[in-house]
Design a protein around this motif. Structure first.
Motif, PDB file in Angstrom:
ATOM      1  N   ASP A 178      -4.125  91.801  17.287  1.00  0.00           N
ATOM      2  CA  ASP A 178      -4.572  92.201  15.699  1.00  0.00           C
ATOM      3  C   ASP A 178      -4.659  90.945  15.131  1.00  0.00           C
ATOM      4  O   ASP A 178      -3.921  90.090  15.363  1.00  0.00           O
ATOM      5  CB  ASP A 178      -3.756  93.283  15.070  1.00  0.00           C
ATOM      6  N   ILE A 179      -5.308  91.015  13.807  1.00  0.00           N
ATOM      7  CA  ILE A 179      -5.523  89.922  13.102  1.00  0.00           C
ATOM      8  C   ILE A 179      -4.727  90.014  11.719  1.00  0.00           C
ATOM      9  O   ILE A 179      -5.016  91.223  11.065  1.00  0.00           O
ATOM     10  CB  ILE A 179      -6.956  89.238  12.825  1.00  0.00           C
ATOM     11  N   LEU A 180      -3.764  89.082  11.062  1.00  0.00           N
ATOM     12  CA  LEU A 180      -3.263  89.418   9.858  1.00  0.00           C
ATOM     13  C   LEU A 180      -4.210  88.705   8.855  1.00  0.00           C
ATOM     14  O   LEU A 180      -4.423  87.159   9.154  1.00  0.00           O
ATOM     15  CB  LEU A 180      -1.757  88.898   9.928  1.00  0.00           C
ATOM     16  N   VAL A 181      -4.694  89.194   7.866  1.00  0.00           N
ATOM     17  CA  VAL A 181      -5.428  88.419   6.875  1.00  0.00           C
ATOM     18  C   VAL A 181      -4.520  88.198   5.541  1.00  0.00           C
ATOM     19  O   VAL A 181      -4.177  89.351   4.901  1.00  0.00           O
ATOM     20  CB  VAL A 181      -6.790  88.950   6.695  1.00  0.00           C
ATOM     21  N   GLU A 182      -4.333  87.186   4.906  1.00  0.00           N
ATOM     22  CA  GLU A 182      -3.276  86.988   3.913  1.00  0.00           C
ATOM     23  C   GLU A 182      -4.211  86.200   2.847  1.00  0.00           C
ATOM     24  O   GLU A 182      -4.958  85.255   3.159  1.00  0.00           O
ATOM     25  CB  GLU A 182      -2.070  86.733   3.961  1.00  0.00           C
ATOM     26  N   GLU A 183      -3.725  86.595   1.498  1.00  0.00           N
ATOM     27  CA  GLU A 183      -4.266  85.652   0.498  1.00  0.00           C
ATOM     28  C   GLU A 183      -3.834  83.908   0.655  1.00  0.00           C
ATOM     29  O   GLU A 183      -2.437  83.787   0.997  1.00  0.00           O
ATOM     30  CB  GLU A 183      -3.866  85.976  -0.913  1.00  0.00           C
ATOM     31  N   PHE A 184      -4.635  82.933   0.596  1.00  0.00           N
ATOM     32  CA  PHE A 184      -4.211  81.607   0.677  1.00  0.00           C
ATOM     33  C   PHE A 184      -3.591  81.350  -0.712  1.00  0.00           C
ATOM     34  O   PHE A 184      -4.244  81.395  -1.621  1.00  0.00           O
ATOM     35  CB  PHE A 184      -5.685  80.836   1.015  1.00  0.00           C
ATOM     36  N   GLN A 185      -2.518  80.455  -0.477  1.00  0.00           N
ATOM     37  CA  GLN A 185      -1.754  79.842  -1.703  1.00  0.00           C
ATOM     38  C   GLN A 185      -2.034  78.505  -1.745  1.00  0.00           C
ATOM     39  O   GLN A 185      -1.650  77.750  -0.868  1.00  0.00           O
ATOM     40  CB  GLN A 185      -0.287  80.220  -1.427  1.00  0.00           C
ATOM     41  N   HIS A 186      -2.596  78.133  -2.940  1.00  0.00           N
ATOM     42  CA  HIS A 186      -2.883  76.924  -3.259  1.00  0.00           C
ATOM     43  C   HIS A 186      -1.759  75.838  -3.839  1.00  0.00           C
ATOM     44  O   HIS A 186      -0.943  76.515  -4.524  1.00  0.00           O
ATOM     45  CB  HIS A 186      -4.125  76.612  -4.461  1.00  0.00           C
ATOM     46  N   ASN A 187      -1.818  74.688  -3.898  1.00  0.00           N
ATOM     47  CA  ASN A 187      -1.004  73.848  -4.417  1.00  0.00           C
ATOM     48  C   ASN A 187       0.606  74.084  -4.266  1.00  0.00           C
ATOM     49  O   ASN A 187       1.324  73.949  -5.320  1.00  0.00           O
ATOM     50  CB  ASN A 187      -1.428  73.622  -5.818  1.00  0.00           C
ATOM     51  N   LEU A 188       0.904  74.561  -3.164  1.00  0.00           N
ATOM     52  CA  LEU A 188       2.427  74.729  -2.991  1.00  0.00           C
ATOM     53  C   LEU A 188       2.772  73.957  -1.712  1.00  0.00           C
ATOM     54  O   LEU A 188       1.947  73.573  -0.854  1.00  0.00           O
ATOM     55  CB  LEU A 188       2.594  76.216  -2.700  1.00  0.00           C
ATOM     56  N   ARG A 189       4.166  73.477  -1.620  1.00  0.00           N
ATOM     57  CA  ARG A 189       4.513  72.737  -0.636  1.00  0.00           C
ATOM     58  C   ARG A 189       5.397  73.758   0.484  1.00  0.00           C
ATOM     59  O   ARG A 189       5.540  74.707   0.221  1.00  0.00           O
ATOM     60  CB  ARG A 189       5.925  71.785  -1.212  1.00  0.00           C
ATOM     61  N   ASP A 190       5.064  73.110   1.670  1.00  0.00           N
ATOM     62  CA  ASP A 190       5.432  74.007   2.911  1.00  0.00           C
ATOM     63  C   ASP A 190       6.778  73.695   3.391  1.00  0.00           C
ATOM     64  O   ASP A 190       6.913  72.462   3.564  1.00  0.00           O
ATOM     65  CB  ASP A 190       4.489  73.995   3.948  1.00  0.00           C
ATOM     66  N   TYR A 191       7.617  74.393   3.542  1.00  0.00           N
ATOM     67  CA  TYR A 191       9.260  74.171   4.021  1.00  0.00           C
ATOM     68  C   TYR A 191       9.526  75.168   5.260  1.00  0.00           C
ATOM     69  O   TYR A 191       8.841  76.053   5.455  1.00  0.00           O
ATOM     70  CB  TYR A 191      10.260  74.441   3.225  1.00  0.00           C
TER      71      TYR A 191
END
Length: 354
Positions: free
Chosen positions: A132-145
């Motif tokens: 299956d595919i998970l579709v989620e809202e893309f979050q702009h201008n945040l850092r990834d940890y």
């Protein structure tokens, strides 16, 4: 597994690499434990299965009051019987699409999908009966940890960056990618990294910047190639040791407890991991039961943290008597330990006889 092998040996445990099945066997007293890739015996099977199911993880964390991106799960049956507009009505574009169960090392993830047509193209290519595919809202201008939690404590924090190259005013982007891959190949012996490989997201990022693979960026110009911040997609990592705001550490430890998992690497988006979540935007994207230890122990940049040693010690603490058995019977270096134990035992007998 090499890191766990070395740490287990350092503690005097019997360790065997089973090359035919790519498993590591660790013997602690009369107990045998197995690790595979980064999967350790610390977690329960049910918790592992839950974390494999990304949408299930989202639902549970949301129910427990943690921030997760708004998302929907699209199955083959739903895609065939409902309109895509109906399935994604609760989401705002752009979105991220990823396999709901198997997207290890960033595989088949596409970020910043801007419209239904682009999402439909992705689904037609990647949606199958068994994934299956998970579709989620893309979050702009945040850092990834990536934040590694062990038994309720943060033992590693690493910041992740999507693949990029830096222009020199001479070479094309394609040539700069080749040059960077030469460097990454030299590092791959002790780090879990993959080469930069041009794919759909690379081309999309270049198009958004009005660039192509044949463009020659200016000297010092950073060209972003991928939103997915994963070393498996050519990303880079900066270790922050164990530096994290205490409130954030507390919240992520609570998230691990909510999932019932002892060792987990959370993928976290936020403005700054050093600032409390109460004052910033933040989201938990995924809970990785098989988190890559080299991000923390063999980082490309930043301080190294011996997380594998802490993981083996956590296993030992679960079976302290078995570890004493191992020390007493199986390691020559603990000859003096045996002598001391005998002296203590004789002393106790002497006291009892008085």
């Amino acid at each position: 597994m090499r890191l766990l092998y070395q740490s287990a040996r350092a503690f005097g445990l019997a360790v065997t690499y089973l090359s035919d099945i790519a498993y590591l066997k660790i013997t602690l007293g009369k107990h045998n434990f197995y690790t595979h890739c980064a999967i350790t015996p610390l977690n329960l099977g049910a918790s592992i299965f839950m974390c494999r199911a990304k949408y299930t993880t989202h639902l549970l964390l949301k129910k427990e009051g943690f921030n997760v991106p708004k998302s929907v799960l699209i199955t083959t049956k739903l895609y065939q019987t409902c309109s895509l507009n109906e399935l994604t009505a609760s989401l705002n574009f752009p979105v991220v699409a990823k396999p709901a169960f198997r997207s290890g090392r960033g595989r088949n993830i596409l970020c910043n999908i801007k419209n239904l047509n682009a999402l439909e193209d992705y689904l037609n290519h990647h949606l199958t009966d068994d994934n299956d595919i998970l579709v989620e809202e893309f979050q702009h201008n945040l850092r990834d940890y990536r934040v590694l939690i062990l038994d309720g404590h943060v033992i590693g924090v690493a910041e992740r960056f999507g693949a990029s190259v830096v222009g020199d005013g001479i070479h094309t982007i394609a040539a700069l990618i080749d040059q960077k891959n030469v460097i990454r190949a030299k590092l791959s012996g002790h780090m879990t990294i993959s080469p930069l490989c041009v794919d759909e997201e690379y081309l999309a990022c270049l198009a958004q910047a009005n660039l192509t693979l044949q463009s020659v960026p200016l000297k010092g110009q950073v060209v972003k190639l991928c939103h997915t911040a994963n070393t498996g997609r050519g990303g880079d990592v900066l270790s922050h040791g164990t530096n994290i705001h205490p409130y954030n550490a507390k919240r992520l430890s609570e998230a691990a407890h909510a999932l019932g998992i002892h060792l987990v690497g959370f993928d976290v988006l936020c403005e700054d991991i050093q600032q409390p979540f109460t004052h910033t935007r933040w989201f938990i994207l995924e809970a990785n039961f098989n988190a890559d230890l080299t991000l923390h122990e063999k980082p490309y940049q930043g301080p190294a943290v011996n997380v594998s040693k802490k993981i083996i010690w956590a296993l030992i603490k679960r079976y302290p008597l078995s570890y004493l058995y191992t020390l007493f019977y199986h390691r020559r270096l603990f000859f003096y330990f045996k002598i001391a134990t005998c002296i203590i035992f004789v002393s106790i007998l002497h006291r009892l006889s008085i």
